[in-house]
Design an enzyme around this catalytic site. Structure first.
Site, mmCIF file in Angstrom:
data_model
loop_
_atom_site.group_PDB
_atom_site.id
_atom_site.type_symbol
_atom_site.label_atom_id
_atom_site.label_comp_id
_atom_site.label_asym_id
_atom_site.label_seq_id
_atom_site.Cartn_x
_atom_site.Cartn_y
_atom_site.Cartn_z
ATOM 1 N N ASP A 1 0.823 -1.212 0.000
ATOM 2 C CA ASP A 1 0.000 0.000 0.000
ATOM 3 C C ASP A 1 0.854 1.259 0.000
ATOM 4 O O ASP A 1 0.555 2.235 -0.697
ATOM 5 C CB ASP A 1 -0.926 0.013 1.218
ATOM 6 C CG ASP A 1 -2.086 -0.951 1.079
ATOM 7 O OD1 ASP A 1 -1.951 -1.924 0.318
ATOM 8 O OD2 ASP A 1 -3.123 -0.735 1.732
ATOM 9 N N CYS B 1 2.083 -8.858 2.938
ATOM 10 C CA CYS B 1 1.334 -7.605 3.010
ATOM 11 C C CYS B 1 -0.158 -7.813 2.716
ATOM 12 O O CYS B 1 -0.596 -8.904 2.362
ATOM 13 C CB CYS B 1 1.950 -6.595 2.053
ATOM 14 S SG CYS B 1 1.503 -4.882 2.401
ATOM 15 N N ASP B 2 -0.916 -6.730 2.838
ATOM 16 C CA ASP B 2 -2.379 -6.773 2.917
ATOM 17 C C ASP B 2 -3.071 -7.641 1.878
ATOM 18 O O ASP B 2 -4.039 -8.334 2.186
ATOM 19 C CB ASP B 2 -2.949 -5.359 2.779
ATOM 20 C CG ASP B 2 -2.527 -4.427 3.889
ATOM 21 O OD1 ASP B 2 -1.597 -4.774 4.641
ATOM 22 O OD2 ASP B 2 -3.106 -3.339 3.995
ATOM 23 N N LYS B 3 -2.629 -7.567 0.619
ATOM 24 C CA LYS B 3 -3.397 -8.206 -0.458
ATOM 25 C C LYS B 3 -2.946 -9.630 -0.754
ATOM 26 O O LYS B 3 -3.631 -10.337 -1.507
ATOM 27 C CB LYS B 3 -3.299 -7.359 -1.735
ATOM 28 C CG LYS B 3 -3.637 -5.882 -1.550
ATOM 29 C CD LYS B 3 -4.976 -5.645 -0.891
ATOM 30 C CE LYS B 3 -5.278 -4.183 -0.669
ATOM 31 N NZ LYS B 3 -4.426 -3.527 0.338
ATOM 32 N N SER C 1 -7.474 2.996 5.355
ATOM 33 C CA SER C 1 -6.472 2.204 6.058
ATOM 34 C C SER C 1 -7.166 1.256 7.012
ATOM 35 O O SER C 1 -8.173 1.600 7.642
ATOM 36 C CB SER C 1 -5.532 3.126 6.841
ATOM 37 O OG SER C 1 -4.790 2.390 7.780
ATOM 38 N N CYS D 1 3.045 -4.336 8.570
ATOM 39 C CA CYS D 1 2.783 -3.304 9.569
ATOM 40 C C CYS D 1 2.479 -3.928 10.925
ATOM 41 O O CYS D 1 1.663 -4.849 11.028
ATOM 42 C CB CYS D 1 1.612 -2.428 9.142
ATOM 43 S SG CYS D 1 1.871 -1.550 7.601
#
Length: 572
Positions: free
Chosen positions: A81, A122-124, A470, A194
């Site tokens: 991101d 990460c997020d995705k 976010s 994160c």
């Protein structure tokens, strides 16, 4: 033993040409008869989220070999991101989730491999990998590859989200460039995702609740001995799954999705988990309405942890207290403990090994931090399908807001408006054209939200947007992911400066208080526009390339924003 689809009949053309390729790679005929496991690696040197994955992939490959399998590393796009939001109005972020799923499909189905170990970072990556696993339905184990170590600045904890928020404060002149620079130099002390209850850690733990990751494996510090133990165990288990023929659709049942939603609510997890879990449910063809589950369970699930930025506890403290497995043990009877998992055992059987709640970082179900929902879905004349609000863990929270609209077509215009004093206390900042179709790819709306905080206007200005936020946003009254989006003809496209918007989180409504006749008139005017509810910028509406493909094929958020073009009139 299950017959392997990857083993071709000797003498055939597929057997001969593949054997020629693999012999040149040093493989033996004995190797080629083994279960062939894809080690899905989204490695990249563009971001710390992915910078450690090559070493993890090697450990997984070695463990696959130890278990009698043959590991092949395959690569996918690796979206971060904080890095990839720079181009395409942020559209390369959510859209990359679906690109990951198709990368995996092309590699694994094209080569006819037998199973997968997916290295989630990460997020995705976690949702994209789960979507692929659900679609191609091959034996799969998910592995959360860990959160990053954080630093300190001026004697205080400092992580990447502090930097993101600090940038909003700097934009409003409330934080010096020197301090922002110092924060950015100290926030990240190692590889991984994160370090907070953001989307990445939320989705790693959702993998465990879905039964697709080994119990007790999330969250975990990146590159720690515990993480490598989990990686090796997952790789070995993937080989066993092929022999047992235990597949994702055996596990991704309605009960599994209900367990995942229950865990997300109990953790005040990322609001992005809603659309990601819906996308996985769509690919699994499970018939599950994840949005409906969040609404149904919101008032039933106790809040059992408050990890930064939701509360005072760090992800390290949460990890040490037992993580997702301990929270699931505390939830006990609120879970479907008979749901099967990737271990071959049930959720209940797995949780027998989980440590009990410590009562401080992780609460017992009968002594929760609160019983109010922190992920709230709203509907109403402004959000006929849904909108999502992330609320504070604190019971003392704002529950309503009514004010005049101040409309912007992109985040940068909104930031300019804030700097120029256009947005005043009492306004509702409307940010539209950022939905999956409108961006295309779904733009990020968090910068104006953080800038409001920097301007001291949190709670004094509400925000309504069809963009994404976010996973850590919980400041003030912010209604995100409004659907139908403006570009799909949603009411958000009809809002004009000065219109009254009313948000009531108690009744869970977001309404546009404009007479129907006036809205009909505006709708007719917009009907002549080639792209109503969008900014019309060339960068956001590429006529060629990946984002144009995404825009033509993306489904609404209530269907997970998956890619699936349908015949006109098909409104399932």
């Amino acid at each position: 033993m299950t017959e392997l689809r990857s083993n071709y009949r000797p003498g055939t053309s597929p057997w001969a040409v593949r054997r020629a390729q693999w012999r040149a790679l040093g493989l033996t005929d004995e190797d080629m008869a083994k279960p062939k496991i894809a080690i899905v690696n989204s490695s990249s040197s563009l971001a710390t989220c992915y910078s450690h994955l090559d070493g993890i992939a090697q450990a997984a490959r070695e463990a696959v070999a130890e278990a009698g399998g043959l590991g092949f590393e395959i690569r996918t796009v690796a979206p971060s991101d904080f890095i990839h939001s720079a181009g395409g109005r942020g559209g390369y972020i959510l859209s990359a989730r679906d690109l990951i799923s198709h990368d995996i499909e092309a590699a694994v189905e094209g080569a006819q491999l037998d199973g997968m170990v997916c290295l989630a970072s990460c997020d995705k990556t976690a949702p994209g990998q789960l979507m692929a696993a659900a679609r191609i339905n091959l034996p799969t184990v998910m592995v959360g590859c860990g959160y990053q170590a954080c630093g300190t600045f001026q004697g205080k904890h400092c992580d990447i989200e502090d930097v993101f928020l600090g940038a909003g404060h700097h934009a409003q002149g409330r934080l010096s460039l020197e301090d922002l620079t110092g924060m950015s130099e100290n926030a990240v002390a190692g590889p991984g995702v994160c370090a907070g209850m953001g989307t990445a850690n939320s989705m790693h733990m959702a993998c465990e609740a879905l039964g697709m990751a080994l119990p007790g494996s999330t969250p975990v510090l990146a590159d720690s001995p515990k993480m490598f133990e989990d990686v090796r165990a997952a790789a070995r288990r993937a080989v066993s799954l092929v022999h047992e023929d235990l597949r994702p659709r055996d596990l991704l049942t309605p009960h599994a999705f209900e367990n995942a939603v229950t865990l997300m609510l109990s953790l005040s997890a990322s609001i992005n988990s809603v659309k990601h879990l819906q996308a996985i449910a769509e690919e699994a063809e499970s018939g599950v309405d994840v949005y409906g589950l969040y609404e149904q369970l919101a008032d039933e699930v106790p809040l059992l942890a408050a990890v930064r930025p939701n509360g005072p506890d760090s992800i390290e403290e949460f990890d040490a207290a037992g993580g997702a497995a301990t929270v699931m043990r505390s939830l006990g009877g609120q879970l479907h403990t008979d749901a099967r998992t990737v271990t071959g055992r049930t959720v209940g059987e797995n949780l027998e090994a989980a440590v009990p709640a410590d009562g401080r970082v992780i609460r017992a179900a009968d002594r929760p931090l609160g019983r109010h929902p922190t992920i709230v879905l709203v509907r109403g004349s402004l959000a006929p399908a849904t909108g999502i609000v992330k609320l504070s863990v604190d019971e003392q929270r704002q529950t309503s807001f009514t004010g005049p609209a101040k409309v912007y077509e992109d985040p940068y215009s909104a930031l300019d408006g804030l700097r120029g004093g256009e947005v005043q206390a009492g306004d509702v900042l409307v940010l539209r054209g950022l939905g999956p179709k409108g961006t295309p790819g779904m733009g990020m709306a968090s910068r104006p939200v953080f800038a409001l905080d920097g301007a001291g206007l949190t709670g004094q200005v509400a925000v309504v947007t069809d963009g994404q936020l976010s996973g850590l946003v919980n400041k003030g009254v912010v209604v995100g992911e409004v659907s139908p989006e403006a570009a799909d003809g949603g009411p958000l496209a009809l809002v004009q400066d000065g219109d009254t918007i009313a948000i009531d989180l108690t009744s869970r409504r977001a309404d546009l208080l404009v007479p129907d006749g006036e809205l009909d008139r505006r709708r007719q005017e917009l009907a002549g526009s080639p792209e109503p509810g969008t900014s019309g910028t060339p960068d956001g509406h590429a006529s060629r390339g990946w984002l144009s493909v995404y825009r033509r094929t993306v489904r609404p958020l209530q269907e997970g924003a998956v890619l699936s073009p349908r015949a006109q009139g098909d409104r399932r």
